[in-house]
Motif scaffolding. Structure first.
Motif, PDB file in Angstrom:
ATOM      1  N   SER A 195       0.837  -1.201   0.000  1.00  0.00           N
ATOM      2  CA  SER A 195       0.000   0.000   0.000  1.00  0.00           C
ATOM      3  C   SER A 195       0.874   1.253   0.000  1.00  0.00           C
ATOM      4  CB  SER A 195      -0.926  -0.003   1.217  1.00  0.00           C
ATOM      5  OG  SER A 195      -1.738   1.141   1.217  1.00  0.00           O
ATOM      6  N   ALA A 196       1.930   1.239   0.799  1.00  0.00           N
ATOM      7  CA  ALA A 196       2.846   2.391   0.830  1.00  0.00           C
ATOM      8  C   ALA A 196       3.476   2.604  -0.553  1.00  0.00           C
ATOM      9  CB  ALA A 196       3.928   2.179   1.888  1.00  0.00           C
ATOM     10  N   ILE A 197       3.849   1.519  -1.209  1.00  0.00           N
ATOM     11  CA  ILE A 197       4.436   1.632  -2.544  1.00  0.00           C
ATOM     12  C   ILE A 197       3.393   2.171  -3.518  1.00  0.00           C
ATOM     13  CG2 ILE A 197       5.376   0.334  -4.493  1.00  0.00           C
ATOM     14  CD1 ILE A 197       6.670  -1.557  -2.379  1.00  0.00           C
ATOM     15  N   TRP A 219       9.829  -4.191   1.222  1.00  0.00           N
ATOM     16  CA  TRP A 219       9.669  -2.910   0.532  1.00  0.00           C
ATOM     17  C   TRP A 219      10.814  -2.709  -0.460  1.00  0.00           C
ATOM     18  CZ3 TRP A 219      12.550   1.538  -0.005  1.00  0.00           C
ATOM     19  CH2 TRP A 219      11.880   2.647  -0.525  1.00  0.00           C
ATOM     20  N   ASN A 220      12.029  -2.925   0.003  1.00  0.00           N
ATOM     21  CA  ASN A 220      13.208  -2.724  -0.833  1.00  0.00           C
ATOM     22  C   ASN A 220      13.193  -3.638  -2.055  1.00  0.00           C
ATOM     23  OD1 ASN A 220      15.823  -1.490  -1.308  1.00  0.00           O
ATOM     24  ND2 ASN A 220      16.686  -3.489  -0.802  1.00  0.00           N
ATOM     25  N   ASN A 221      12.879  -4.918  -1.864  1.00  0.00           N
ATOM     26  CA  ASN A 221      12.835  -5.865  -2.979  1.00  0.00           C
ATOM     27  C   ASN A 221      11.783  -5.473  -4.011  1.00  0.00           C
ATOM     28  OD1 ASN A 221      14.866  -7.433  -1.864  1.00  0.00           O
ATOM     29  ND2 ASN A 221      13.483  -8.945  -1.010  1.00  0.00           N
ATOM     30  N   ASN A 222      10.609  -5.066  -3.545  1.00  0.00           N
ATOM     31  CA  ASN A 222       9.551  -4.677  -4.468  1.00  0.00           C
ATOM     32  C   ASN A 222       9.884  -3.383  -5.195  1.00  0.00           C
ATOM     33  OD1 ASN A 222       7.007  -6.485  -4.424  1.00  0.00           O
ATOM     34  ND2 ASN A 222       7.744  -6.468  -2.321  1.00  0.00           N
ATOM     35  N   MET A 223      10.494  -2.437  -4.519  1.00  0.00           N
ATOM     36  CA  MET A 223      10.899  -1.190  -5.177  1.00  0.00           C
ATOM     37  C   MET A 223      11.971  -1.468  -6.230  1.00  0.00           C
ATOM     38  SD  MET A 223       9.004   1.217  -4.159  1.00  0.00           S
ATOM     39  CE  MET A 223       9.868   2.649  -4.750  1.00  0.00           C
ATOM     40  N   TRP A 224      12.915  -2.349  -5.903  1.00  0.00           N
ATOM     41  CA  TRP A 224      13.986  -2.696  -6.833  1.00  0.00           C
ATOM     42  C   TRP A 224      13.417  -3.262  -8.133  1.00  0.00           C
ATOM     43  CZ3 TRP A 224      15.075  -8.035  -7.805  1.00  0.00           C
ATOM     44  CH2 TRP A 224      16.139  -8.244  -8.678  1.00  0.00           C
ATOM     45  N   VAL A 225      12.442  -4.150  -8.023  1.00  0.00           N
ATOM     46  CA  VAL A 225      11.846  -4.781  -9.205  1.00  0.00           C
ATOM     47  C   VAL A 225      11.120  -3.756 -10.075  1.00  0.00           C
ATOM     48  CG1 VAL A 225      10.023  -6.372  -9.910  1.00  0.00           C
ATOM     49  CG2 VAL A 225      11.688  -7.096  -8.260  1.00  0.00           C
ATOM     50  N   PHE A 250      12.357 -12.860   1.111  1.00  0.00           N
ATOM     51  CA  PHE A 250      13.319 -11.959   1.744  1.00  0.00           C
ATOM     52  C   PHE A 250      14.720 -12.350   1.293  1.00  0.00           C
ATOM     53  CE2 PHE A 250       9.786 -12.718   4.724  1.00  0.00           C
ATOM     54  CZ  PHE A 250       9.202 -11.476   4.647  1.00  0.00           C
ATOM     55  N   LYS A 251      15.509 -12.871   2.216  1.00  0.00           N
ATOM     56  CA  LYS A 251      16.891 -13.247   1.906  1.00  0.00           C
ATOM     57  C   LYS A 251      17.034 -14.712   1.516  1.00  0.00           C
ATOM     58  CE  LYS A 251      19.086  -9.721   4.652  1.00  0.00           C
ATOM     59  NZ  LYS A 251      20.201  -9.364   5.472  1.00  0.00           N
ATOM     60  N   GLU A 252      16.144 -15.566   2.022  1.00  0.00           N
ATOM     61  CA  GLU A 252      16.232 -16.992   1.741  1.00  0.00           C
ATOM     62  C   GLU A 252      15.981 -17.240   0.260  1.00  0.00           C
ATOM     63  OE1 GLU A 252      14.265 -15.646   3.995  1.00  0.00           O
ATOM     64  OE2 GLU A 252      15.057 -16.306   5.905  1.00  0.00           O
ATOM     65  N   GLU A 253      16.696 -18.204  -0.296  1.00  0.00           N
ATOM     66  CA  GLU A 253      16.517 -18.533  -1.712  1.00  0.00           C
ATOM     67  C   GLU A 253      15.297 -19.409  -1.930  1.00  0.00           C
ATOM     68  OE1 GLU A 253      20.331 -20.120  -2.661  1.00  0.00           O
ATOM     69  OE2 GLU A 253      21.180 -18.139  -2.929  1.00  0.00           O
ATOM     70  N   CYS A 254      15.055 -20.307  -0.983  1.00  0.00           N
ATOM     71  CA  CYS A 254      13.895 -21.182  -1.130  1.00  0.00           C
ATOM     72  C   CYS A 254      13.459 -21.713   0.228  1.00  0.00           C
ATOM     73  CB  CYS A 254      14.186 -22.323  -2.093  1.00  0.00           C
ATOM     74  SG  CYS A 254      15.452 -23.459  -1.530  1.00  0.00           S
ATOM     75  N   TYR A 255      12.237 -22.214   0.238  1.00  0.00           N
ATOM     76  CA  TYR A 255      11.646 -22.853   1.402  1.00  0.00           C
ATOM     77  C   TYR A 255      11.041 -24.159   0.910  1.00  0.00           C
ATOM     78  CZ  TYR A 255      11.293 -17.853   2.655  1.00  0.00           C
ATOM     79  OH  TYR A 255      11.537 -16.523   2.877  1.00  0.00           O
ATOM     80  N   ASN A 302       5.499 -31.327  -0.019  1.00  0.00           N
ATOM     81  CA  ASN A 302       5.770 -31.483  -1.453  1.00  0.00           C
ATOM     82  C   ASN A 302       5.807 -30.139  -2.189  1.00  0.00           C
ATOM     83  OD1 ASN A 302       3.003 -30.918  -1.335  1.00  0.00           O
ATOM     84  ND2 ASN A 302       2.580 -32.140  -3.159  1.00  0.00           N
ATOM     85  N   LYS A 303       5.970 -29.067  -1.429  1.00  0.00           N
ATOM     86  CA  LYS A 303       6.005 -27.736  -2.037  1.00  0.00           C
ATOM     87  C   LYS A 303       7.389 -27.105  -1.876  1.00  0.00           C
ATOM     88  CE  LYS A 303       1.138 -26.702  -1.579  1.00  0.00           C
ATOM     89  NZ  LYS A 303       0.416 -27.680  -0.854  1.00  0.00           N
ATOM     90  N   LEU A 304       7.924 -26.637  -2.999  1.00  0.00           N
ATOM     91  CA  LEU A 304       9.188 -25.923  -3.006  1.00  0.00           C
ATOM     92  C   LEU A 304       8.886 -24.477  -3.375  1.00  0.00           C
ATOM     93  CD1 LEU A 304      12.295 -25.869  -2.868  1.00  0.00           C
ATOM     94  CD2 LEU A 304      12.300 -26.441  -5.311  1.00  0.00           C
ATOM     95  N   TYR A 305       9.130 -23.579  -2.436  1.00  0.00           N
ATOM     96  CA  TYR A 305       8.877 -22.154  -2.638  1.00  0.00           C
ATOM     97  C   TYR A 305      10.200 -21.496  -3.021  1.00  0.00           C
ATOM     98  CZ  TYR A 305       4.600 -23.079  -0.010  1.00  0.00           C
ATOM     99  OH  TYR A 305       3.398 -23.579   0.418  1.00  0.00           O
ATOM    100  N   ILE A 306      10.227 -20.839  -4.167  1.00  0.00           N
ATOM    101  CA  ILE A 306      11.446 -20.180  -4.631  1.00  0.00           C
ATOM    102  C   ILE A 306      11.244 -18.675  -4.557  1.00  0.00           C
ATOM    103  CG2 ILE A 306      13.000 -19.823  -6.591  1.00  0.00           C
ATOM    104  CD1 ILE A 306      12.356 -22.687  -7.453  1.00  0.00           C
ATOM    105  N   ASN A 307      12.215 -18.012  -3.965  1.00  0.00           N
ATOM    106  CA  ASN A 307      12.174 -16.562  -3.812  1.00  0.00           C
ATOM    107  C   ASN A 307      12.425 -15.904  -5.173  1.00  0.00           C
ATOM    108  OD1 ASN A 307      12.483 -13.870  -3.163  1.00  0.00           O
ATOM    109  ND2 ASN A 307      13.962 -14.241  -1.527  1.00  0.00           N
ATOM    110  N   PHE A 308      11.405 -15.270  -5.714  1.00  0.00           N
ATOM    111  CA  PHE A 308      11.507 -14.620  -7.020  1.00  0.00           C
ATOM    112  C   PHE A 308      12.652 -13.601  -7.052  1.00  0.00           C
ATOM    113  CE2 PHE A 308      10.435 -11.076  -9.840  1.00  0.00           C
ATOM    114  CZ  PHE A 308      10.403 -11.751 -11.050  1.00  0.00           C
TER     115      PHE A 308
END
Length: 166
Positions: free
Chosen positions: A60-62, A79-85, A130-135, A139-145
């Motif tokens: 919302s702030a963005i 916030w920083n990651n979304n602004m960067w993209v 955030f900083k993690e590459e994946c979780y 059976n679910k692999l979450y990848i940090n975009f």
């Protein structure tokens, strides 16, 4: 035995709409932000200090072009990651295109030969982390975009996640 690998782009599609709207200087509704924050795929990011309200507040702030007023590190990183993209539409496009075309079915045989995975189906889900590459949960692999890297410096366009090609 692994029979199916599914690429889940649900959150990525929601986020891409948000990022494109921000780049087009459009405001995104609070209802949309709340729906995005409540997606089941986003829950892997939530803990005591970062939750659905954090996602809504940051985005919302963005959207409103306001300063983010928080002392919570994860909110600042989000916030920083979304602004960067949103600063480079061509880079965003270069990051998203290979994911949308991603077909992991050719990996099934190799995975089945090398390991005994107790799942018949695996979901690969791209999320804005955030900083993690994946979780990995069940059976679910979450990848940090935000950990996807595209070689624009040398102009090769090579896409990697953790120095591995998808």
């Amino acid at each position: 035995m692994l029979n199916k690998i599914i690429v889940n782009l649900n959150v990525l599609e929601f986020m891409n709409f948000f990022w494109q709207s921000i780049m087009d200087r459009e405001k995104v509704s609070e209802v949309y932000l709340s729906e995005l924050a409540s997606l089941p795929e986003m829950k892997v990011l939530y803990d005591d200090e970062f939750n659905e309200e954090s996602v809504r507040k940051v985005l919302s702030a963005i959207s409103n072009r306001e300063r983010l007023n928080t002392n919570i590190l994860k909110e600042k990183q989000f916030w920083n990651n979304n602004m960067w993209v949103t600063e480079d539409g061509e880079l965003l496009k270069a990051m998203i295109q290979p994911i949308k075309a991603l077909n992991l079915d050719n990996l099934k045989d190799g995975i089945n030969e090398k390991s005994n995975i107790p799942f018949e189906e695996i979901q690969v889900i791209f999320i804005p982390g955030f900083k993690e590459e994946c979780y990995q949960i069940g059976n679910k692999l979450y990848i940090n975009f935000f950990k996807i890297m595209v070689d624009v410096f040398y102009g090769t366009g090579k896409v990697t996640i953790s120095n591995l090609e998808p």
